[in-house]
Design a protein around this motif. Sequence first.
Motif, PDB file in Angstrom:
ATOM      1  N   ARG A   1      44.056  39.392  40.121  1.00 57.83           N
ATOM      2  CA  ARG A   1      44.602  38.211  39.451  1.00 57.83           C
ATOM      3  C   ARG A   1      43.559  37.099  39.329  1.00 57.83           C
ATOM      4  O   ARG A   1      43.865  35.905  39.399  1.00 57.83           O
ATOM      5  N   ASN A   2      42.313  37.533  39.122  1.00 55.85           N
ATOM      6  CA  ASN A   2      41.210  36.591  39.017  1.00 55.85           C
ATOM      7  C   ASN A   2      40.084  37.267  38.237  1.00 55.85           C
ATOM      8  O   ASN A   2      39.627  38.343  38.630  1.00 55.85           O
TER       9      ASN A   2
ATOM     10  N   ARG B   1      46.731  33.193  30.903  1.00 52.02           N
ATOM     11  CA  ARG B   1      45.675  32.567  31.692  1.00 52.02           C
ATOM     12  C   ARG B   1      45.914  31.065  31.787  1.00 52.02           C
ATOM     13  O   ARG B   1      46.211  30.420  30.791  1.00 52.02           O
TER      14      ARG B   1
ATOM     15  N   GLN C   1      31.323  37.545  34.644  1.00 54.63           N
ATOM     16  CA  GLN C   1      32.683  37.094  34.365  1.00 54.63           C
ATOM     17  C   GLN C   1      32.872  36.898  32.870  1.00 54.63           C
ATOM     18  O   GLN C   1      33.884  37.291  32.298  1.00 54.63           O
TER      19      GLN C   1
ATOM     20  N   SER D   1      36.918  36.279  37.778  1.00 50.72           N
ATOM     21  CA  SER D   1      35.614  36.269  38.469  1.00 50.72           C
ATOM     22  C   SER D   1      35.527  37.382  39.499  1.00 50.72           C
ATOM     23  O   SER D   1      34.524  38.109  39.563  1.00 50.72           O
ATOM     24  N   ARG D   2      36.554  37.532  40.313  1.00 53.07           N
ATOM     25  CA  ARG D   2      36.532  38.593  41.336  1.00 53.07           C
ATOM     26  C   ARG D   2      36.608  39.972  40.688  1.00 53.07           C
ATOM     27  O   ARG D   2      35.984  40.924  41.172  1.00 53.07           O
TER      28      ARG D   2
ATOM     29  N   ARG E   1      44.440  27.859  37.019  1.00 54.10           N
ATOM     30  CA  ARG E   1      44.649  28.243  38.414  1.00 54.10           C
ATOM     31  C   ARG E   1      45.206  29.650  38.610  1.00 54.10           C
ATOM     32  O   ARG E   1      45.139  30.179  39.708  1.00 54.10           O
ATOM     33  N   ARG E   2      45.796  30.237  37.526  1.00 52.77           N
ATOM     34  CA  ARG E   2      46.485  31.523  37.709  1.00 52.77           C
ATOM     35  C   ARG E   2      46.245  32.463  36.537  1.00 52.77           C
ATOM     36  O   ARG E   2      46.031  32.028  35.421  1.00 52.77           O
TER      37      ARG E   2
END
Length: 83
Positions: free
Chosen positions: A24-25, A58, A37, A27-28, A61-62
């Motif tokens: 849910r990110n 998107r 990214q 970048s990760r 924050r989430r």
Amino acid sequence: MTYIPLSGLSLRDIEYVVAVDDLRNFSRAAERCGVSQGGLSEQVRKLEALLGVVLFERSRRRVTLTPEGARLIAMGRDVLTAA
């Protein structure tokens, strides 16, 4: 219900969206996939354009999955398991 064809997708495309769903990110997910990214985000946008659906909502924050995204990722996980 929207029909989502998987025929135009590569395994890498599927891996990217599954990673975004798992983490849910963006970048990760990019780190997990070994890409930048920006590159991962651009590939997901291209995939969404190809399919004609939004996979992720998107915000700053989430990242949340859309219903269409949930269906595609469920099918994608099956494809990755079979591969």
